[in-house]
Design a protein around this motif. Structure first.
Motif, PDB file in Angstrom:
ATOM      1  N   LEU A   1       0.870  -1.178   0.000  1.00 58.88           N
ATOM      2  CA  LEU A   1       0.000   0.000   0.000  1.00 58.88           C
ATOM      3  C   LEU A   1       0.905   1.226   0.000  1.00 58.88           C
ATOM      4  O   LEU A   1       1.919   1.252   0.713  1.00 58.88           O
ATOM      5  N   ASP A   2       0.553   2.205  -0.775  1.00 58.09           N
ATOM      6  CA  ASP A   2       1.374   3.406  -0.891  1.00 58.09           C
ATOM      7  C   ASP A   2       1.316   4.195   0.423  1.00 58.09           C
ATOM      8  O   ASP A   2       0.232   4.630   0.831  1.00 58.09           O
TER       9      ASP A   2
ATOM     10  N   ALA B   1       1.136   4.439  -7.650  1.00 60.33           N
ATOM     11  CA  ALA B   1       2.284   5.114  -7.015  1.00 60.33           C
ATOM     12  C   ALA B   1       3.316   5.500  -8.079  1.00 60.33           C
ATOM     13  O   ALA B   1       3.878   6.608  -8.055  1.00 60.33           O
ATOM     14  N   ILE B   2       3.543   4.596  -9.027  1.00 58.19           N
ATOM     15  CA  ILE B   2       4.531   4.890 -10.076  1.00 58.19           C
ATOM     16  C   ILE B   2       4.020   6.010 -10.991  1.00 58.19           C
ATOM     17  O   ILE B   2       4.787   6.874 -11.427  1.00 58.19           O
ATOM     18  N   SER B   3       2.734   6.012 -11.275  1.00 50.15           N
ATOM     19  CA  SER B   3       2.216   7.057 -12.170  1.00 50.15           C
ATOM     20  C   SER B   3       2.319   8.433 -11.504  1.00 50.15           C
ATOM     21  O   SER B   3       2.628   9.426 -12.166  1.00 50.15           O
ATOM     22  N   VAL B   4       2.084   8.488 -10.198  1.00 49.00           N
ATOM     23  CA  VAL B   4       2.239   9.770  -9.486  1.00 49.00           C
ATOM     24  C   VAL B   4       3.703  10.193  -9.510  1.00 49.00           C
ATOM     25  O   VAL B   4       4.024  11.373  -9.723  1.00 49.00           O
ATOM     26  N   ASN B   5       4.594   9.240  -9.324  1.00 50.18           N
ATOM     27  CA  ASN B   5       6.027   9.502  -9.427  1.00 50.18           C
ATOM     28  C   ASN B   5       6.347  10.109 -10.797  1.00 50.18           C
ATOM     29  O   ASN B   5       7.091  11.090 -10.920  1.00 50.18           O
ATOM     30  N   GLY B   6       5.762   9.540 -11.835  1.00 53.30           N
ATOM     31  CA  GLY B   6       5.989  10.048 -13.193  1.00 53.30           C
ATOM     32  C   GLY B   6       5.515  11.481 -13.344  1.00 53.30           C
ATOM     33  O   GLY B   6       6.191  12.325 -13.946  1.00 53.30           O
ATOM     34  N   MET B   7       4.357  11.780 -12.763  1.00 51.76           N
ATOM     35  CA  MET B   7       3.854  13.159 -12.859  1.00 51.76           C
ATOM     36  C   MET B   7       4.712  14.129 -12.071  1.00 51.76           C
ATOM     37  O   MET B   7       4.887  15.283 -12.459  1.00 51.76           O
ATOM     38  N   HIS B   8       5.244  13.682 -10.924  1.00 52.03           N
ATOM     39  CA  HIS B   8       6.174  14.552 -10.189  1.00 52.03           C
ATOM     40  C   HIS B   8       7.337  14.947 -11.088  1.00 52.03           C
ATOM     41  O   HIS B   8       7.738  16.111 -11.152  1.00 52.03           O
ATOM     42  N   LYS B   9       7.881  13.960 -11.769  1.00 48.48           N
ATOM     43  CA  LYS B   9       9.049  14.225 -12.629  1.00 48.48           C
ATOM     44  C   LYS B   9       8.682  15.191 -13.748  1.00 48.48           C
ATOM     45  O   LYS B   9       9.419  16.127 -14.050  1.00 48.48           O
TER      46      LYS B   9
ATOM     47  N   ASP C   1      11.485  12.882  -1.912  1.00 51.14           N
ATOM     48  CA  ASP C   1      11.214  12.358  -0.559  1.00 51.14           C
ATOM     49  C   ASP C   1       9.914  11.567  -0.553  1.00 51.14           C
ATOM     50  O   ASP C   1       9.821  10.488   0.033  1.00 51.14           O
ATOM     51  N   ARG C   2       8.925  12.136  -1.202  1.00 49.13           N
ATOM     52  CA  ARG C   2       7.614  11.484  -1.252  1.00 49.13           C
ATOM     53  C   ARG C   2       7.708  10.173  -2.046  1.00 49.13           C
ATOM     54  O   ARG C   2       7.165   9.146  -1.637  1.00 49.13           O
ATOM     55  N   ASP C   3       8.417  10.221  -3.158  1.00 50.88           N
ATOM     56  CA  ASP C   3       8.519   9.021  -3.998  1.00 50.88           C
ATOM     57  C   ASP C   3       9.398   7.952  -3.354  1.00 50.88           C
ATOM     58  O   ASP C   3       9.188   6.759  -3.561  1.00 50.88           O
ATOM     59  N   LEU C   4      10.368   8.403  -2.576  1.00 49.62           N
ATOM     60  CA  LEU C   4      11.228   7.426  -1.894  1.00 49.62           C
ATOM     61  C   LEU C   4      10.431   6.649  -0.842  1.00 49.62           C
ATOM     62  O   LEU C   4      10.729   5.484  -0.570  1.00 49.62           O
ATOM     63  N   LYS C   5       9.429   7.280  -0.282  1.00 51.49           N
ATOM     64  CA  LYS C   5       8.624   6.581   0.739  1.00 51.49           C
ATOM     65  C   LYS C   5       7.957   5.342   0.146  1.00 51.49           C
ATOM     66  O   LYS C   5       7.981   4.271   0.728  1.00 51.49           O
ATOM     67  N   TYR C   6       7.329   5.506  -1.019  1.00 50.79           N
ATOM     68  CA  TYR C   6       6.673   4.310  -1.579  1.00 50.79           C
ATOM     69  C   TYR C   6       7.718   3.311  -2.070  1.00 50.79           C
ATOM     70  O   TYR C   6       7.508   2.095  -2.009  1.00 50.79           O
TER      71      TYR C   6
ATOM     72  N   TYR D   1      10.122  -2.056  -1.911  1.00 52.03           N
ATOM     73  CA  TYR D   1      11.277  -2.971  -1.955  1.00 52.03           C
ATOM     74  C   TYR D   1      11.544  -3.602  -0.587  1.00 52.03           C
ATOM     75  O   TYR D   1      12.099  -4.703  -0.527  1.00 52.03           O
ATOM     76  N   SER D   2      11.114  -2.942   0.492  1.00 51.62           N
ATOM     77  CA  SER D   2      11.197  -3.600   1.813  1.00 51.62           C
ATOM     78  C   SER D   2      10.276  -4.811   1.846  1.00 51.62           C
ATOM     79  O   SER D   2      10.621  -5.853   2.393  1.00 51.62           O
ATOM     80  N   MET D   3       9.091  -4.627   1.260  1.00 51.11           N
ATOM     81  CA  MET D   3       8.159  -5.761   1.202  1.00 51.11           C
ATOM     82  C   MET D   3       8.814  -6.928   0.466  1.00 51.11           C
ATOM     83  O   MET D   3       8.718  -8.083   0.891  1.00 51.11           O
ATOM     84  N   LEU D   4       9.505  -6.623  -0.615  1.00 56.55           N
ATOM     85  CA  LEU D   4      10.077  -7.684  -1.446  1.00 56.55           C
ATOM     86  C   LEU D   4      11.296  -8.330  -0.794  1.00 56.55           C
ATOM     87  O   LEU D   4      11.474  -9.545  -0.872  1.00 56.55           O
TER      88      LEU D   4
END
Lengths: 375, 552
Positions: A102-103, A181-189, A289-294, A299-302
């Motif tokens: 979960l994000d 989460a990845i799509s939001v990351n993309g929009m941030h960029k 910072d926000r994107d690093l959280k997700y 990757y912690s889950m994995l």
């Protein structure tokens, strides 16, 4: 039809009233009657992480179906040479249950627009204030050149990763939570890239000697930037979505992204009388910072997966071995930028050391080995 | 941001893109189309600095209206007949929305034009917005409407119900197969440009007439983003038309996409609008009238047909046949009747039609009563459990239909049904075009041309196959469409919640095996099959078995 209704209709027709639907009292609100499931007022097809599902969970979980959950007829369209939908095999990493992720930013519609609208508004306020204070008059020639060339070059990286790494990767992951989460990351960029290019446009208007096109030449052929460009283009060429996100957010961002944005630009701006550029670079840092959280959560889950932890750690360590030297080498090639400033407030080695420590810290959190190159 | 400033800003952001020098983006989603670089413009000049605050403002308006609806007790005025169909519609629609977001990389990878890439990336996050705003609307309905059952299991229902699977095409088709076929022709040129008119404009209007002003609030906010998406698609289509080699594929894809959208969207939205409303004013436009205005005039004649001069082969015959199916062949009525026949396998309640409804249908669709009236009278007669089975298992002059392998809507216009052995299996199709879709279009060659990127039709496409001859009570238990007392069914063929005796339970549907028409068809000998299909084609309208069989 009741007599009075007929009369009403005739009366309306005489007066030429419009035909409109008539509201009716239906008493169809919650609680009007008691019957089986009359109080079943939560989505019951997933287990929320806590006692009650958050709005984020309610609007995100299971919107992308999965044959391993409720999807009984399977994917009904396939690719020419493989299954359709969102096959788990599209990454080398494995999960006992991808849906556990979960994000932590709980991004959904409202957070996405509030957050990004606040950022662009704040940037606009800062620019308006700087213009009214004639802040750009205090910049010296060397700093103008630095910003037009190197801050200008940076926006290409944000755009390229946004458009061709993150926007692309959000097609592929096995759950809606990861893809969103990845799509939001993309929009941030992409937003940050546009923040920078519109800043460039503003500077072009405000500072006579500012060359608004200089960024293109430096990005196309500036020797300091070519190794970084090569890394960025190669990240966009990775077909595995989880590898793209890992290489970009875990390796590239701390070793190159933060190195440049915080380790260089934000250190040098103030001594050059520039209080504007750091606020814009700060928006990019806040995004990361926000994107690093997700990213950490995913990757912690994995790496902590009950069944696949060893496989995932081995794969991620392999990716680290493949990419860390390339990214670190690209970072080192940026060293001449630290010498171009008249104000020697920070040394390249100090900035790099900070970046290496940050990188090692992230890897430590993920339970991964720090590659030899950064020890 | 002022207009002049927007123009300048938009020109400036074009400087962000670059041509790769060291490595090109992964070419994961392929297309058989060929594109040359072309300076195609984004006429809507999308810039994120103005986009994010604009969308935030739109959200604020939507959420303000939601608060107002709750405070104003909107649900004291909503029609249950209408809200029940929202359990199906809102279970389906967030997936097509999020699929549209996931489709954007397919288009970005296929089309070499950075200005269009920018518009497509904005569309991506729009679609995330649409998906979550619609999920949130459904959450509000679940919390405030009298009967939350069906809303509470929504995404599970979408995933395991036959109706959800029909709707899932309108989503999976955006993200799978040839990148251009999926993300441009199917998604943008047909689904968004043509059919969002009925989805997001005609249907919300009907919602308002049924006391629900939140659906219009949310969906008009969604629709206000669609013009940008339509613009993205149009630019790509013009680029595709610039290359002669693409025209054969464009013709194929327009035929497939038009027909599949018609089959799926008109089935669902037509039913919601015609059979989900209580507004029976005679001057209220019927779905057929709305279709004629929004789809035929506004889309086909004003948007699609003018592209003929650029070399696009327009499927005039299929547009006319879609209209023919709606107007002359009773497509929407046949579908609504099927949904109601299948009520015990759904997760929403379906209200029967009343005399007022009959009068309206007869006024709008002359001859309606003779075809469907008796059946709906039987539906009302059998609505409460009273020792009989659900209507699908009673003798009401209705033959349970075969399912179309391509569009997955049943073969309801019986005379049009096609049977063929494809990929080693005897399959049925609702129409010649759906047969062509499976047997000709979705193949690695097309008219002698290699089409290695074209997708495939996959999956367990006939829902009934999953439960062949299983007991209906067991099927409903497996599907999870049972209320929290462990026995009362979520679906009911009426709206009466006031008396538990009127509610169907698992016990009432036990003892009814549910066979798969496709399994039975494949078990027949070739001669039996031909005879069966000849008889099937002579059946209808209104699902009636062929006359001779009925008399036998």
């Amino acid at each position: 039809m009741a007599e009075d209704t007929k009369e009403d209709t005739q009366q309306q027709q005489k007066q030429g009233e419009r035909s409109v639907p008539r509201p009716q009292f239906t008493d169809a609100e919650a609680g009007a009657l008691t019957f089986p499931s009359s109080e079943s007022r939560s989505f019951n097809y997933f287990e929320p992480a806590k006692m009650r599902a958050t709005t984020y969970e309610d609007v995100t979980v299971d919107v992308q179906p999965d044959p391993s959950r409720h999807l009984t007829q399977g994917w009904i369209y396939g690719f020419a040479k493989g299954p359709g939908g969102y096959p788990a095999e599209w990454t080398e990493l494995k999960s006992s249950d991808w849906h556990v992720f979960l994000d932590p930013n709980e991004e959904w519609e409202r957070t996405i627009y509030r957050n990004n609208a606040n950022v662009v508004r704040q940037i606009q306020y800062n620019l308006d204030n700087a213009k009214s204070e004639k802040a750009f008059d205090r910049w010296n020639g060397a700093w103008v050149t630095f910003v037009e060339r190197h801050v200008g070059a940076w926006m290409h990286i944000e755009h390229g990763l946004g458009m061709h790494a993150f926007v692309r990767a959000q097609r592929d992951a096995p759950t809606n939570m990861i893809n969103n989460a990845i799509s939001v990351n993309g929009m941030h960029k992409l937003r940050f890239a546009q923040d920078l290019v519109l800043y460039n446009l503003e500077l072009d208007d405000q500072i006579e000697e500012f060359d608004g096109k200089a960024h293109q030449e430096i990005w196309d052929s500036g020797s300091e930037w070519q190794p970084v460009r090569e890394v960025v283009e190669n990240i966009t060429a990775i077909p595995d979505w989880a590898k793209v996100v890992f290489v970009a957010n875990v390796i590239f961002e701390p070793l190159v992204g933060e190195l440049f944005r915080s380790g260089l630009v934000m250190q040098l701006a103030a001594p050059h009388g520039d209080f504007v550029t750091p606020t814009i670079m700060g928006a990019g840092e806040a995004d990361y910072d926000r994107d690093l959280k997700y990213t950490r959560e995913l990757y912690s889950m994995l790496t902590g997966d009950e069944t696949h932890a060893d496989h995932n750690k081995a794969t991620l360590n392999e990716w680290l071995g493949e990419w860390t030297p390339r990214v670190l080498d690209a970072a080192r090639q940026l060293q001449p930028l630290w010498s171009q400033s008249e104000a020697k407030t920070v040394r390249f080695e100090d900035s790099l050391e900070q970046a290496r420590a940050r990188f090692a810290g992230i890897l430590d959190d993920l339970g991964l080995e720090t590659p030899q190159e950064v020890k | 941001m002022g207009r002049q400033s927007l123009k300048k800003s938009h020109e400036k952001i074009q400087e962000l893109s670059w041509d790769p020098q060291y490595a090109t983006p992964a070419d994961k989603y392929t297309t058989d189309y060929t594109f040359e670089k072309a300076p195609k413009k984004d006429p809507l000049k999308q810039v994120l600095r103005s986009y994010f605050p604009m969308e935030e403002e739109k959200d604020d308006r939507v959420y303000g209206a939601m608060d107002g609806a709750i405070r104003g007790n909107m649900f004291r005025q909503v029609q249950e007949r209408w809200m029940e169909w929202q359990k199906l519609f809102l279970s389906i629609i967030p997936f097509p929305e999020i699929s549209a977001a996931r489709a954007m990389p397919l288009a970005i990878g296929a089309v070499p034009n950075p200005e269009i890439h920018n518009g497509l990336a904005v569309q991506m996050i729009d679609e995330v917005r649409h998906s979550t705003i619609q999920m949130n609307l459904k959450r509000l309905y679940m919390n405030h409407y009298i009967d939350p059952a069906g809303f509470d299991l929504t995404e599970k229902g979408f995933s395991n119900c036959y109706a959800g699977t029909i709707g899932r095409q309108f989503g999976e088709a955006f993200i799978t197969g040839d990148a251009l076929t999926a993300a441009n022709i199917y998604l943008t040129i047909v689904a968004e440009t043509a059919f969002t008119n009925t989805l997001f404009v005609a249907m919300p209007s009907e919602a308002a007439a049924n006391g629900d002003y939140l659906l219009p609030t949310v969906f008009h906010s969604v629709q206000s983003d669609e013009s940008r998406h339509i613009s993205n698609g149009y630019s790509i289509l013009l680029m595709a038309l610039a290359n002669e080699d693409n025209r054969q594929l464009l013709e194929r894809d327009l035929r497939y996409a038009w027909w599949n959208n018609h089959a799926v969207v008109d089935a669902a939205i037509g039913t919601f609008i015609e059979y989900g409303t209580k507004d029976r004013r005679k001057d209220r436009p019927s779905y057929a009238e709305m279709w004629r205005r929004w789809i035929y005039d506004d889309y086909y004649r004003s948007y699609l047909a003018p592209l003929e001069k650029y070399g696009l082969v327009i499927p005039h015959d299929l547009v006319e046949e879609a209209w023919n199916r709606i107007w002359n062949k009773g497509y929407v009525h046949e579908v609504a009747q099927f949904f109601a026949t299948g009520w015990p396998a759904n997760y929403w309640r379906i209200d029967g039609m009343t005399d007022e409804d009959f009068e309206w249908f007869e006024h709008k669709y002359p001859g309606w009563y003779d075809k469907y009236g008796k059946w709906w009278e039987n539906y009302n007669r059998l609505r409460h459990p009273n020792g009989h089975g659900p209507i699908a298992f009673e003798d009401v002059d209705y033959q349970y239909p075969h399912r179309c392998w391509s569009c997955m809507v049943p073969c309801l216009i019986r005379e049009d049904t096609v049977m063929d052995e494809v990929d080693g299996q005897v399959r049925t199709y609702c129409s010649e075009t759906c047969h062509w879709t499976d047997a000709v279009a979705f193949r690695p060659t097309y008219q002698g041309r290699e089409t290695p990127s074209m997708g495939r039709l996959t999956g367990k496409r006939e829902w009934e196959t999953l439960y062949h001859n299983e007991d209906l009570a067991d099927i409903m238990t497996d599907l999870g469409y049972v209320r929290d007392d462990g026995k009362t069914l979520v679906p009911q063929p009426h709206l009466d919640l006031d008396d538990p005796k009127k509610l169907w339970t698992l016990d009432d549907v036990r003892g009814y095996p549910f066979p798969s028409p496709n399994v039975l068809l494949n078990e027949m000998s070739p001669d039996e099959r031909e005879a069966h299909m000849e008889e099937y084609r002579r059946g209808g309208p209104g699902g009636r078995p062929a006359k001779e069989t009925a008399d036998a």
